[in-house]
Design an enzyme around this catalytic site. Structure first.
Site, PDB file in Angstrom:
ATOM      1  N   GLY A  51       0.847  -1.190   0.000  1.00  0.00           N
ATOM      2  CA  GLY A  51       0.000   0.000   0.000  1.00  0.00           C
ATOM      3  C   GLY A  51       0.875   1.230   0.000  1.00  0.00           C
ATOM      4  O   GLY A  51       2.020   1.196   0.480  1.00  0.00           O
ATOM      5  N   GLN A  56       3.005   9.984   1.138  1.00  0.00           N
ATOM      6  CA  GLN A  56       4.288   9.269   1.180  1.00  0.00           C
ATOM      7  C   GLN A  56       5.167   9.577  -0.027  1.00  0.00           C
ATOM      8  O   GLN A  56       6.347   9.238  -0.034  1.00  0.00           O
ATOM      9  CB  GLN A  56       4.057   7.757   1.266  1.00  0.00           C
ATOM     10  CG  GLN A  56       3.453   7.319   2.586  1.00  0.00           C
ATOM     11  CD  GLN A  56       3.310   5.811   2.633  1.00  0.00           C
ATOM     12  OE1 GLN A  56       2.345   5.265   2.129  1.00  0.00           O
ATOM     13  NE2 GLN A  56       4.286   5.132   3.217  1.00  0.00           N
ATOM     14  N   CYS A 101       6.004   0.137   7.587  1.00  0.00           N
ATOM     15  CA  CYS A 101       5.627   1.260   6.735  1.00  0.00           C
ATOM     16  C   CYS A 101       6.839   1.661   5.896  1.00  0.00           C
ATOM     17  O   CYS A 101       7.942   1.754   6.423  1.00  0.00           O
ATOM     18  CB  CYS A 101       5.167   2.427   7.605  1.00  0.00           C
ATOM     19  SG  CYS A 101       4.691   3.881   6.670  1.00  0.00           S
ATOM     20  N   LEU A 102       6.608   1.889   4.622  1.00  0.00           N
ATOM     21  CA  LEU A 102       7.708   2.273   3.735  1.00  0.00           C
ATOM     22  C   LEU A 102       8.308   3.619   4.148  1.00  0.00           C
ATOM     23  O   LEU A 102       9.445   3.919   3.800  1.00  0.00           O
ATOM     24  CB  LEU A 102       7.224   2.345   2.287  1.00  0.00           C
ATOM     25  CG  LEU A 102       6.798   1.002   1.671  1.00  0.00           C
ATOM     26  CD1 LEU A 102       6.153   1.228   0.310  1.00  0.00           C
ATOM     27  CD2 LEU A 102       7.976   0.050   1.544  1.00  0.00           C
ATOM     28  N   HIS A 143      -4.425   1.504   7.452  1.00  0.00           N
ATOM     29  CA  HIS A 143      -3.081   2.089   7.545  1.00  0.00           C
ATOM     30  C   HIS A 143      -2.940   3.233   6.527  1.00  0.00           C
ATOM     31  O   HIS A 143      -2.437   4.313   6.853  1.00  0.00           O
ATOM     32  CB  HIS A 143      -2.044   0.977   7.297  1.00  0.00           C
ATOM     33  CG  HIS A 143      -0.620   1.402   7.296  1.00  0.00           C
ATOM     34  ND1 HIS A 143       0.293   0.982   8.235  1.00  0.00           N
ATOM     35  CD2 HIS A 143       0.073   2.204   6.453  1.00  0.00           C
ATOM     36  CE1 HIS A 143       1.479   1.516   7.974  1.00  0.00           C
ATOM     37  NE2 HIS A 143       1.370   2.268   6.890  1.00  0.00           N
ATOM     38  N   GLU A 144      -3.405   3.002   5.298  1.00  0.00           N
ATOM     39  CA  GLU A 144      -3.268   4.013   4.238  1.00  0.00           C
ATOM     40  C   GLU A 144      -4.166   5.219   4.501  1.00  0.00           C
ATOM     41  O   GLU A 144      -3.767   6.359   4.274  1.00  0.00           O
ATOM     42  CB  GLU A 144      -3.558   3.398   2.860  1.00  0.00           C
ATOM     43  CG  GLU A 144      -2.650   2.242   2.457  1.00  0.00           C
ATOM     44  CD  GLU A 144      -1.169   2.501   2.649  1.00  0.00           C
ATOM     45  OE1 GLU A 144      -0.738   3.657   2.535  1.00  0.00           O
ATOM     46  OE2 GLU A 144      -0.439   1.541   2.950  1.00  0.00           O
ATOM     47  N   HIS A 147      -2.608   7.546   6.835  1.00  0.00           N
ATOM     48  CA  HIS A 147      -1.584   8.394   6.215  1.00  0.00           C
ATOM     49  C   HIS A 147      -2.191   9.706   5.715  1.00  0.00           C
ATOM     50  O   HIS A 147      -1.542  10.752   5.740  1.00  0.00           O
ATOM     51  CB  HIS A 147      -0.935   7.683   5.023  1.00  0.00           C
ATOM     52  CG  HIS A 147       0.265   6.852   5.376  1.00  0.00           C
ATOM     53  ND1 HIS A 147       1.380   7.384   5.987  1.00  0.00           N
ATOM     54  CD2 HIS A 147       0.539   5.537   5.178  1.00  0.00           C
ATOM     55  CE1 HIS A 147       2.284   6.414   6.148  1.00  0.00           C
ATOM     56  NE2 HIS A 147       1.797   5.290   5.675  1.00  0.00           N
TER      57      HIS A 147
END
Ligand code: NI
Length: 181
Positions: A51, A56, A101-102, A143-144, A147
């Site tokens: 995701g 991000q 998380c990236l 999660h997304e 963000h």
């Protein structure tokens, strides 16, 4: 194929500020935003993510992409999602699992999420869509969406002691492994 976008991380103070900002509602799904979503998908795949939200990559617009890889054993194709202005309209149950998380490379932590969510938004044609998802995918969606509000999973740890280093690049693997159990 275009070069991958830069993924913002919390270790860079300026990028962290963007990651901590609330993204704006998309007024219209334009070809430019659809192109951005496609670039985000490429960037996410390159990073072995499941995701990626627009903040991000430094864009404060309410948009995320997600993708579950194909399941060859079950003969299921990959599932790709592009969602503008996503909103949780129904949620139930609870699941606890490990997330990475990236934007926070090298770490994972344990987070409680709803087990099942119904999310509405707009697809890449600007059409209203509704996805009822559960389990791992429901975790990714939550999660997304966080963000987009400047919220990171580290804000939601079940306990600070669950936040731990892992080998960079293994964040998602850890997540996947734990979500599969
Ligand atoms: Ni993330």
């Amino acid at each position: 194929m275009a070069a991958p976008l830069e993924i913002y991380t919390t270790s860079n103070p300026q990028q962290q500020e963007t990651l901590r900002s609330k993204a704006k509602k998309v007024q219209k799904v334009t070809p430019r935003l659809v192109r951005l979503a496609e670039q985000m998908l490429e960037t996410m795949r390159e990073a072995n993510g499941v995701g990626l939200a627009a903040p991000q990559v430094g864009v404060l617009q309410r948009l995320f992409v997600a993708e579950l890889p194909a399941d060859e054993e079950q003969n299921l194709p990959r599932e790709t999602y592009i969602l503008f202005n996503p909103q949780i309209v129904k949620a139930q149950g609870e699941q606890i699992g490990t997330e990475g998380c990236l934007s926070i490379p090298g770490y994972v932590g344990e987070v409680a999420r709803f087990q099942q969510v119904t999310v509405k938004g707009l697809d890449e044609r600007g059409q209203p869509v509704r996805h009822k998802v559960e389990g791992y995918l429901a975790r990714v969606f939550q999660h997304e969406i966080d963000h987009l509000d400047g919220v990171l999973y580290t804000d939601r740890l079940t306990d600070p002691s669950t936040f731990r280093p892992v080998e960079v690049g293994q964040e998602e693997g850890e997540e996947l492994a734990s979500a599969m159990v």
